[in-house]
Design an enzyme around this catalytic site. Structure first.
Site, PDB file in Angstrom:
ATOM      1  CG  HIS A 158      -1.708  -1.243   1.393  1.00  0.00           C
ATOM      2  ND1 HIS A 158      -1.356  -2.238   2.279  1.00  0.00           N
ATOM      3  CD2 HIS A 158      -2.826  -1.679   0.761  1.00  0.00           C
ATOM      4  CE1 HIS A 158      -2.218  -3.225   2.186  1.00  0.00           C
ATOM      5  NE2 HIS A 158      -3.115  -2.922   1.279  1.00  0.00           N
ATOM      6  CD  GLU A 214      -3.532   3.503  -2.888  1.00  0.00           C
ATOM      7  OE1 GLU A 214      -3.638   4.325  -3.819  1.00  0.00           O
ATOM      8  OE2 GLU A 214      -4.044   2.370  -2.899  1.00  0.00           O
ATOM      9  CB  CYS A 273      -4.358   0.281 -10.240  1.00  0.00           C
ATOM     10  SG  CYS A 273      -5.250  -1.083  -9.492  1.00  0.00           S
TER      11      CYS A 273
END
Length: 335
Positions: free
Chosen positions: A84, A136, A205
């Protein structure tokens, strides 16, 4: 009539892509390779990825999970930073103690870090779209000086956001967010701050995008949608929301066969969708399918919306370490 013939029929729409992404695969591989090279213990700051099966498996191999570096003795053994990402202060603290550290931050998370830093270098205040408290988000905000970044979680936050210079803003996002929710927040920001600068490339992502698109294609008309993942996995929880919004009667997060809500399915013929978050191994998907087959006559429909061929190599210091077949099966989520 045979026992098999008497079972109700279950059509299982199995999403592809699902499960491990390249960043998760790389992070797990780093821990396994470090254990092979340096021996146990190998320390891991926080969960390497958000999945109990993976964490327990690595712990059985000799990994020791810690919350902070001050829990690690000065024994010369390496510490791995989770996929993360971590604030800049963490590797700095490790270096100060002359610790051997291996950074398993997903390259796509690192890309977000670089994009945020670039905004600041160009004189912009950074807007980070994400979930407060997620590792994150903590890691991304920790790349920047206090006062240079603001966290936006919802469209309502946009209305309350009052920056010092509305003409000098740039945004990035957490990599594992809902595509639809994020689009709504970005649209609200752009309407309020038309000069806001987007990142040079998409922050969410490829794996998050692909898994959500597969769920959207599988969900309409399903009686139940099973998402294999952990309660603290952001991308897995988003998949549950996506399934219900896309037309499934109910989405449920399951960690294994024990969590299947068979009471919801009853004994009638039904349609069930299934996917797995980016940190959920395929062995858990297989176990759930086996459990479903014990109660239903299962026919599997593969719903494929993308092909994934991404591969993120580990750092050079670990590339020559050999892995056994059993090691590779674990790294790939197959055992």
């Amino acid at each position: 009539m045979s026992a098999i013939a008497s079972k109700p029929t279950l059509t299982l729409r199995l999403c592809d892509p699902r499960g491990f992404c390249a960043g998760v695969d790389r992070a797990i591989q780093i821990v396994v390779l470090a254990l092979k090279k340096y021996g146990a213990p190998v320390y891991v700051r926080h969960e390497i990825v958000h999945n109990r099966y993976v964490v327990d498996g690595l712990r059985d191999m000799g990994a020791v999970f810690v919350k902070e570096l001050d829990e690690i003795p000065d024994d010369g053994q390496p510490v791995v930073f989770s996929a993360h990402g971590v604030p800049k202060s963490v590797p700095a603290a490790a270096a100060e103690r002359a610790m051997l550290y291996l950074d398993a931050t997903c390259p796509l998370v690192s890309k977000v870090h670089k994009q945020a830093i670039l905004h600041v270098k160009r004189g912009r205040h950074v807007i980070l779209i994400g979930h407060r408290g997620h590792p994150e988000v903590i890691g991304t905000m920790g790349q920047l000086q206090p006062g240079t970044v603001s966290l936006i979680e919802t469209v309502d936050d946009v209305a309350a956001f009052d920056p010092a210079d509305p003409a000098a803003l740039g945004f990035v996002t957490q990599t594992t967010l809902s595509l639809d929710d994020t689009a709504a927040i970005v649209a609200a920001l752009q309407a309020k701050f038309p000069q806001m600068v987007a990142p040079s490339s998409e922050s969410i992502c490829y794996a998050t995008t692909n898994r959500q698109e597969a769920v959207k294609a599988s969900a309409p008309g399903s009686d139940l949608f099973l998402i294999v993942g952990a309660p603290n996995s952001s991308n897995s929880k988003r998949l549950v929301e996506v399934a219900e919004r896309a037309g499934s009667t109910r989405g449920v997060l399951v960690q294994g066969p024990q969590d299947i809500p068979f009471d919801v399915l009853g004994t009638k013929d039904c349609v069930v969708g299934m996917s797995a978050g980016a940190s959920a191994p395929e062995v858990l998907v297989d176990a759930i399918i086996t459990a479903l087959k014990e109660r239903f006559t299962v026919s599997i429909e593969l719903v494929q919306t993308a092909e994934e061929n991404e591969n993120f190599p580990v750092m050079r210091t670990l590339r020559d370490v050999p892995l056994t077949g059993a090691d590779m099966a674990f790294v790939n989520g197959e055992g």
